[in-house]
Design a protein around this motif. Sequence first.
Motif, PDB file in Angstrom:
ATOM      1  N   ARG B 160       0.962  -0.857   0.171  1.00 37.97           N
ATOM      2  CA  ARG B 160       0.425   0.353  -0.143  1.00 37.97           C
ATOM      3  C   ARG B 160       1.013   0.607   0.034  1.00 37.97           C
ATOM      4  N   GLU B 161       1.913   1.464   0.785  1.00 41.29           N
ATOM      5  CA  GLU B 161       3.032   2.199   1.165  1.00 41.29           C
ATOM      6  C   GLU B 161       3.479   2.434  -0.318  1.00 41.29           C
ATOM      7  N   GLN B 162       4.213   1.150  -1.141  1.00 42.80           N
ATOM      8  CA  GLN B 162       4.986   1.491  -2.209  1.00 42.80           C
ATOM      9  C   GLN B 162       3.551   1.829  -3.597  1.00 42.80           C
ATOM     10  N   LEU B 163       2.554   1.261  -3.578  1.00 39.88           N
ATOM     11  CA  LEU B 163       1.904   1.765  -4.788  1.00 39.88           C
ATOM     12  C   LEU B 163       0.954   3.400  -3.807  1.00 39.88           C
ATOM     13  N   THR B 170       8.507   1.094   0.198  1.00 43.48           N
ATOM     14  CA  THR B 170       8.217  -0.171   1.272  1.00 43.48           C
ATOM     15  C   THR B 170       8.290   0.127   2.369  1.00 43.48           C
ATOM     16  N   SER B 171       9.465   1.446   2.648  1.00 43.01           N
ATOM     17  CA  SER B 171       9.933   1.180   4.077  1.00 43.01           C
ATOM     18  C   SER B 171       9.792   2.606   4.732  1.00 43.01           C
ATOM     19  N   GLY B 172       8.783   3.031   3.501  1.00 39.73           N
ATOM     20  CA  GLY B 172       8.326   4.476   4.144  1.00 39.73           C
ATOM     21  C   GLY B 172       9.305   5.603   4.018  1.00 39.73           C
ATOM     22  N   ILE B 173      10.464   5.456   3.344  1.00 40.01           N
ATOM     23  CA  ILE B 173      11.959   6.109   3.498  1.00 40.01           C
ATOM     24  C   ILE B 173      11.460   7.575   2.751  1.00 40.01           C
ATOM     25  N   PRO B 174      11.465   9.115   3.245  1.00 44.83           N
ATOM     26  CA  PRO B 174      11.074   9.893   1.900  1.00 44.83           C
ATOM     27  C   PRO B 174      12.387  10.055   1.482  1.00 44.83           C
ATOM     28  N   LEU B 175      12.132  11.498   0.325  1.00 43.65           N
ATOM     29  CA  LEU B 175      13.483  11.289  -0.888  1.00 43.65           C
ATOM     30  C   LEU B 175      14.729  12.238   0.583  1.00 43.65           C
ATOM     31  N   PRO B 176      14.060  13.140   0.977  1.00 43.05           N
ATOM     32  CA  PRO B 176      15.288  13.596   2.203  1.00 43.05           C
ATOM     33  C   PRO B 176      16.101  12.656   2.451  1.00 43.05           C
ATOM     34  N   ALA B 213      16.253  -3.162  -2.649  1.00 36.77           N
ATOM     35  CA  ALA B 213      15.490  -3.451  -1.586  1.00 36.77           C
ATOM     36  C   ALA B 213      15.552  -2.413  -0.599  1.00 36.77           C
ATOM     37  N   VAL B 214      14.392  -1.404  -0.563  1.00 36.47           N
ATOM     38  CA  VAL B 214      15.252   0.022  -0.284  1.00 36.47           C
ATOM     39  C   VAL B 214      15.122   0.407   1.215  1.00 36.47           C
ATOM     40  N   SER B 215      15.271  -1.287   1.652  1.00 38.53           N
ATOM     41  CA  SER B 215      15.471  -1.858   3.063  1.00 38.53           C
ATOM     42  C   SER B 215      17.347  -1.859   3.193  1.00 38.53           C
ATOM     43  N   ASP B 216      17.518  -1.400   1.984  1.00 45.65           N
ATOM     44  CA  ASP B 216      18.562  -1.890   2.382  1.00 45.65           C
ATOM     45  C   ASP B 216      19.470  -0.469   3.020  1.00 45.65           C
ATOM     46  N   TYR B 217      18.297   0.744   2.702  1.00 42.49           N
ATOM     47  CA  TYR B 217      18.756   2.329   3.002  1.00 42.49           C
ATOM     48  C   TYR B 217      18.925   1.976   5.157  1.00 42.49           C
ATOM     49  N   TYR B 245      12.799   4.164  -6.571  1.00 39.99           N
ATOM     50  CA  TYR B 245      14.181   3.519  -5.687  1.00 39.99           C
ATOM     51  C   TYR B 245      14.233   2.840  -5.030  1.00 39.99           C
ATOM     52  N   ASP B 246      13.085   2.151  -4.945  1.00 39.69           N
ATOM     53  CA  ASP B 246      12.677   0.553  -4.951  1.00 39.69           C
ATOM     54  C   ASP B 246      12.222  -0.829  -5.370  1.00 39.69           C
ATOM     55  N   GLY B 247      13.184  -1.425  -5.039  1.00 38.15           N
ATOM     56  CA  GLY B 247      13.345  -2.822  -6.517  1.00 38.15           C
ATOM     57  C   GLY B 247      12.268  -3.863  -5.470  1.00 38.15           C
ATOM     58  N   ILE B 248      12.132  -3.498  -4.199  1.00 37.85           N
ATOM     59  CA  ILE B 248      11.211  -4.768  -3.664  1.00 37.85           C
ATOM     60  C   ILE B 248       9.755  -4.518  -4.164  1.00 37.85           C
ATOM     61  N   ASN B 249       9.330  -6.210  -4.437  1.00 36.09           N
ATOM     62  CA  ASN B 249       7.932  -5.977  -4.860  1.00 36.09           C
ATOM     63  C   ASN B 249       7.100  -7.449  -4.367  1.00 36.09           C
ATOM     64  N   TYR B 250       6.468  -7.009  -3.026  1.00 31.78           N
ATOM     65  CA  TYR B 250       5.869  -7.860  -2.327  1.00 31.78           C
ATOM     66  C   TYR B 250       4.786  -8.865  -3.339  1.00 31.78           C
ATOM     67  N   GLY B 251       4.550  -8.514  -4.414  1.00 32.57           N
ATOM     68  CA  GLY B 251       3.189  -8.314  -5.133  1.00 32.57           C
ATOM     69  C   GLY B 251       3.628 -10.217  -5.717  1.00 32.57           C
ATOM     70  N   LEU B 252       4.814 -10.169  -6.332  1.00 37.31           N
ATOM     71  CA  LEU B 252       5.177 -11.797  -6.039  1.00 37.31           C
ATOM     72  C   LEU B 252       4.960 -12.725  -4.502  1.00 37.31           C
ATOM     73  N   PHE B 253       4.413 -12.205  -3.389  1.00 41.33           N
ATOM     74  CA  PHE B 253       4.419 -13.057  -2.681  1.00 41.33           C
ATOM     75  C   PHE B 253       2.614 -12.904  -2.704  1.00 41.33           C
ATOM     76  N   TYR B 254       2.079 -12.102  -3.165  1.00 40.30           N
ATOM     77  CA  TYR B 254       0.641 -12.508  -2.531  1.00 40.30           C
ATOM     78  C   TYR B 254      -0.422 -12.072  -3.957  1.00 40.30           C
ATOM     79  N   SER B 255      -0.091 -11.436  -4.610  1.00 40.29           N
ATOM     80  CA  SER B 255      -0.703 -10.709  -5.639  1.00 40.29           C
ATOM     81  C   SER B 255      -0.279 -10.619  -7.129  1.00 40.29           C
TER      82      SER B 255
END
Lengths: 233, 457
Positions: B160-163, B170-176, B213-217, B245-255
């Motif tokens: 939801r946060e990503q789209l 997905t991690s909700g990291i703002p650009l700044p 994966a944006v969580s790497d940041y 800037y997020d490569g994560i795609n949790y769609g692969l896991f559920y939709s």
Amino acid sequence: MNAWLHFARGPLFQAALAFMLLGLARLFALTLWEAGRTYHRAGDKSIPTRQVLRATLRWLVPAGRLRNRWPYSLTTLVFHVGAILVPLFLAGHIALWERGVGLSWPALPNAVATVLTLAVVAAAAAVVVLRAGSRASRPLSRFQDYALPVLIAVLFSAGFLVMHPAWSPVPAKATLLVHVLTGDLLIFLVPLTKLSHMILLPLTQLVSELAWHFPPDAGRRVAVALGKENEPI
Amino acid sequence: MATPKRYSYHVEAGALELAERPRRFLEAFAAILRYGSYNLALDSYARMSAKCGRCASDCQLYQATGAPEDIPCHRSELLLRVYRRYFMQSGVVKARLFGGFTLTDHYLDEMAEAYFRCTACRRCKATCPLGMDHGLITHLARWILAEIGVTPRALVVSVREQLDGKTGNTSGIPLPALKDTCEFLEEELQDLYHVDIEYPFDVEGAEYVFFPAVSDYLMEADTLMGNAAVMHVTGASWTIGTGNYDGINYGLFYSDRMMERIVKNLVGEVHRLKGRKILIGECGHATRSAWYVPTFAGPDAPAVVNCLEYAHAMLEAGKIPLKAERIPERVTYHDPCNLARSGRITEQPREILKAICADYVEMTPNRTENYCCGGGGGTVSIDEIRPFRTRLMGKSKADQIRATGAQIVVSPCANCKKQLRELCEDNDLEDVEVMGVHDLLLRAIDFPDAGSPEDTP
């Protein structure tokens, strides 16, 4: 008895065989058609052909895959080798084909066929015991998983007694009738049960691969069909 | 029958609305069969499944629990039974004549539990004599369940946060915050390695647009410094897009529906920047879902390169100078399922590690036959099932790691790394360090332009 035997070997066999051949042809054609349709709709049409072929051949000839649960694997391998070779290459069966439709092909020596027949009976019994005795397959098993090996064991036992009437406690014609009737039944059941893998197995690796090749807009179309295209996540 | 209101994972409130769930499930199933690619496989599997149970002996979960419901074929049968009954002519006729199976709320709950007790690692695919892909069934079942709202909250919230969210990741990291992090990493590279390495933003026409994966940041500073270092020493033209800037795609896991949207966003950002290739960071599922770029964006879509493929090619070409001394600790490698199961990325990381480590050992089995870390299929994000992940699903992996005697477990996947750290904590392997390939590569690079420590401001 003669009339029954005549019926079982004649019209009943012909009907069962036609049912099996048409049923398998239908399954094969439907699967190929659906495979073609899936490929045609796929967004990414690159199929790892070599990988699919290798996996297909590996499982059509699974001799190298016996490590996993080896008693079960070895038993089922023996079972399959006998169950495929004996019906097709027994001299007596070939003679019937020659008499019926004028076709013949090289036969197995009868001694080899006898050994394979007994191996199939023993393996079928073992399959049932191993299935019932294993924690990994007992909870999965359905009626057909037990009934089919039992049916095959009866079929092959009767076949053995037909070939070796001296061993038979009942008249030769009775064993022949049991052999032919169980054979007819098994042939009839092929397209309706898991035995259909005899025609679907060569396609299954391709089928599994194709399923991952999605149409480019499947998600959007599903959303539209379910009235969810504007629904927030 | 009473329907349990809770699963072993948290769900959103909508998932507990039971109104006509079986009907809604069947409608979603029908739509997915109609527009998707699953009909062919389900039809074949439903007909010829032999129920031999061979898959059980290869499933790491069944090895740990011995429970019949954890046999892959048993789990797949849950969905195949619904397919046979409602979508095959023989099943419909049989039901008319004899009654029998009916889809109920209780049955849906059983599926909801079962398909999140499987990480869709697809190890059992190689074991099935009939070539059934149980991971495919899990993948599909999760999508259908998602259409009636049954999905772990952790996955839905991220997507939801990503789209639809403000930050678009997905991690909700703002650009700044992202830019601050990159500045910090640049300073770290200067402090530790005495090199000026820049994280470039929005460079138009760059060859590679970078999507880790944006969580790497937040979690994997060393991996990201390694990524930047490799791009720096090889003189690559690369950029991070500020639009995505997020490569994560949790769609692969559920939709697949979500997966499609996320992949298209990735491609959209590359087009916006007039970039040429998608460079995926150290992340298994991000890579596998990016391999779907040609599916969703056509054959002219940008090429997808995983950072391991890039680093390996550059190492082979002699463009990554390495220090003479090798990393002395004993190192082993965990294959992320999403990279290795298909055989696409197995040798590249090994060759990199063998080039830089003095004591590299394999865990067994490995490559296409590897065990899942225990947190695959998005389950690593579900914190409430950690004991299940680390004690049951990950037990084989913990045993494997212990057997190697390694001090460092390397895995080029954000999800695997999180799971492996928790696994080590929960299985008396606290001394084992978990890191990425680029973390180690960073330590091994001999920067030609490195200043002396005194130059560092």
